[in-house]
Design a protein around this motif. Structure first.
Motif, short mmCIF file in Angstrom:
data_model
loop_
_atom_site.label_atom_id
_atom_site.label_comp_id
_atom_site.label_asym_id
_atom_site.label_seq_id
_atom_site.Cartn_x
_atom_site.Cartn_y
_atom_site.Cartn_z
N VAL B 67 -92.80 8.71 3.78
CA VAL B 67 -92.58 10.11 4.44
C VAL B 67 -93.15 11.22 3.64
O VAL B 67 -92.91 11.12 2.57
CB VAL B 67 -91.02 10.02 4.74
CG1 VAL B 67 -90.54 11.21 5.19
CG2 VAL B 67 -90.73 8.93 5.64
N GLY B 68 -93.65 12.18 4.26
CA GLY B 68 -93.92 13.55 3.61
C GLY B 68 -95.38 13.88 3.72
O GLY B 68 -96.48 12.89 4.01
N GLY B 69 -95.78 15.01 3.74
CA GLY B 69 -97.09 15.42 4.05
C GLY B 69 -98.18 15.18 3.03
O GLY B 69 -99.33 14.83 3.13
N ILE B 72 -100.55 12.47 3.81
CA ILE B 72 -101.92 12.78 4.66
C ILE B 72 -103.10 13.29 3.72
O ILE B 72 -104.06 12.64 3.71
CB ILE B 72 -101.55 13.87 5.26
CG1 ILE B 72 -100.48 13.76 6.36
CG2 ILE B 72 -102.75 14.44 6.11
CD1 ILE B 72 -100.02 15.03 7.35
N THR B 114 -107.01 12.07 13.24
CA THR B 114 -105.89 12.03 14.32
C THR B 114 -105.46 10.46 14.65
O THR B 114 -104.52 10.14 15.02
CB THR B 114 -106.65 12.53 15.40
OG1 THR B 114 -108.15 11.79 15.71
CG2 THR B 114 -106.93 14.14 15.19
N LEU B 117 -102.97 9.63 11.96
CA LEU B 117 -101.58 10.41 12.37
C LEU B 117 -100.90 9.56 13.51
O LEU B 117 -99.59 9.41 13.52
CB LEU B 117 -101.76 12.02 12.60
CG LEU B 117 -102.23 12.64 11.57
CD1 LEU B 117 -102.67 14.29 11.96
CD2 LEU B 117 -101.13 12.99 10.56
N TRP B 120 -99.43 6.24 12.26
CA TRP B 120 -98.45 6.59 11.43
C TRP B 120 -97.27 7.05 12.26
O TRP B 120 -96.03 6.64 12.15
CB TRP B 120 -98.70 7.59 10.53
CG TRP B 120 -98.01 8.08 9.17
CD1 TRP B 120 -96.93 7.03 8.94
CD2 TRP B 120 -97.84 9.04 8.63
NE1 TRP B 120 -96.22 7.61 7.79
CE2 TRP B 120 -96.82 8.95 7.62
CE3 TRP B 120 -98.57 10.20 8.61
CZ2 TRP B 120 -96.58 9.70 6.54
CZ3 TRP B 120 -98.12 11.18 7.50
CH2 TRP B 120 -97.30 11.01 6.54
N ILE B 121 -97.51 7.95 13.30
CA ILE B 121 -96.20 8.64 13.96
C ILE B 121 -95.61 7.25 14.87
O ILE B 121 -94.43 7.44 14.85
CB ILE B 121 -96.62 9.76 14.76
CG1 ILE B 121 -97.00 10.96 13.66
CG2 ILE B 121 -95.59 10.22 15.82
CD1 ILE B 121 -97.59 11.97 14.47
#
Lengths: 196, 129
Positions: B67-69, B72, B114, B117, B120-121
């Protein structure tokens, strides 16, 4: 099928799967429409072929005459310019050709987005594993109540689905715009906008 | 007459032999530093490498979960590192022939981001809530 529905219903964010599923089906429909209206036509095939040939020719000419060489013949430079302008013209024609046929695909996308919006407006469809920056939050928290920035709206998930699924689907089916065409590739290659 | 027939038969057998080895030879080309690459071919291979890395990272990051930016940024670094390692160290291509490092590194970058993301999401949302 009957057992699958209760299984998905147990997920708190099962709506995300619905969004992804609808996105995937929409991408398939859009590519099918694009194939019927654009890709199977002889005009498109000949334009694509001329762009490929021109860009390859240009590459060869530039490799044989690198700009570091001072004594480049005027005739070679003129030839390079001619091929470049021919490439630009073909790219422009290709864009124009796709634009006319892309209106139908745009309509389909508009309708699907409207449908999804009516189904999921105000609903949190997924949870973000990060806190998005302000610009992204405007999209990811669109229409949602509360201050939790990790709540994800349908619009953001649909955007991610659209870009990832359609770009890769176009690539897989061989419908990506030729690399030599102006506006193709770049740092942020989006799915071909003229057909989407 | 007999010699020309046997020559033709040998040629046919050689062609069949080659056809049988088309798939393994294509696979071998992916790891052959002596193979010659077309700009489009190399671009496509790098694109798909990025997509696979994006999908795997997304599934992995979502399962753990991470978790966390910062993850990325880490994904972008890993993905770019793998692509760079592949074309520079395994294929040993001269990047100048293909438009430079920027052109090669940006192949499939946005689509893979994309896809990463999305994976992951989705995994994070479905597996941990």
């Amino acid at each position: 099928m009957a057992t699958a529905i209760p299984l998905f219903a147990s997920f708190k964010y099962a709506d995300s799967l619905t969004v992804v599923g609808i996105s995937f089906c929409t991408a398939l429909v859009c590519e099918a429409i694009s194939w019927i209206l654009i890709y199977r036509t002889s005009s498109y095939k000949s334009l694509k072929s001329s762009i490929d040939k021109a860009s390859k020719k240009l590459e060869t000419m530039k490799t044989d005459n690198p700009s570091s060489k001072l004594a480049i013949k005027k005739s070679k430079t003129k030839k390079i310019d001619r091929v470049e302008s021919s490439l630009k013209e073909s790219s422009r024609d290709l864009s124009l050709f796709k634009f006319k046929s892309g209106a139908v695909v745009a309509l389909v996308l508009f309708v699907v987005f409207g449908l999804l919006n009516s189904l999921f407006e105000g609903k949190v469809v997924a949870k973000l594993p990060f806190h998005p920056i302000t610009i992204v939050r405007k999209m990811s928290h669109r229409g949602l109540k509360g201050d939790d920035s990790t709540d994800c709206s349908m619009a953001f998930l649909y955007l991610l689905c659209s870009i990832s699924i359609r770009t890769n689907l176009q690539k897989f089916l061989g419908f990506s715009p030729p690399r030599g065409a102006a506006g193709a590739g770049g740092l942020f290659p989006m799915p071909d906008p003229k057909t989407n | 007459m007999r010699e020309s027939k046997s020559a033709k038969l040998n040629q046919l057998q050689e062609d069949n032999h080659q056809n049988v080895h088309l798939s393994p030879s294509k696979l071998a080309k992916l790891f052959d530093p002596d193979a010659s690459w077309d700009k489009d071919q190399l671009g496509d291979v790098l694109h798909w490498i990025r997509q696979v890395v994006g999908l795997i990272c997304g599934l992995l990051w979502g399962s753990i979960p991470l978790v966390g930016g910062i993850w990325i940024i880490l994904f972008l670094a890993i993905s770019s590192g793998i692509v760079y390692g592949y074309y520079a160290m395994i294929l040993k291509v001269d990047e100048e022939d293909f438009g430079g490092h920027a052109a090669l590194l940006q192949e499939g970058l946005f689509a893979s981001l994309t896809l990463f993301l999305l994976a992951w999401i989705l995994v994070y949302s479905l597996a941990h809530f």
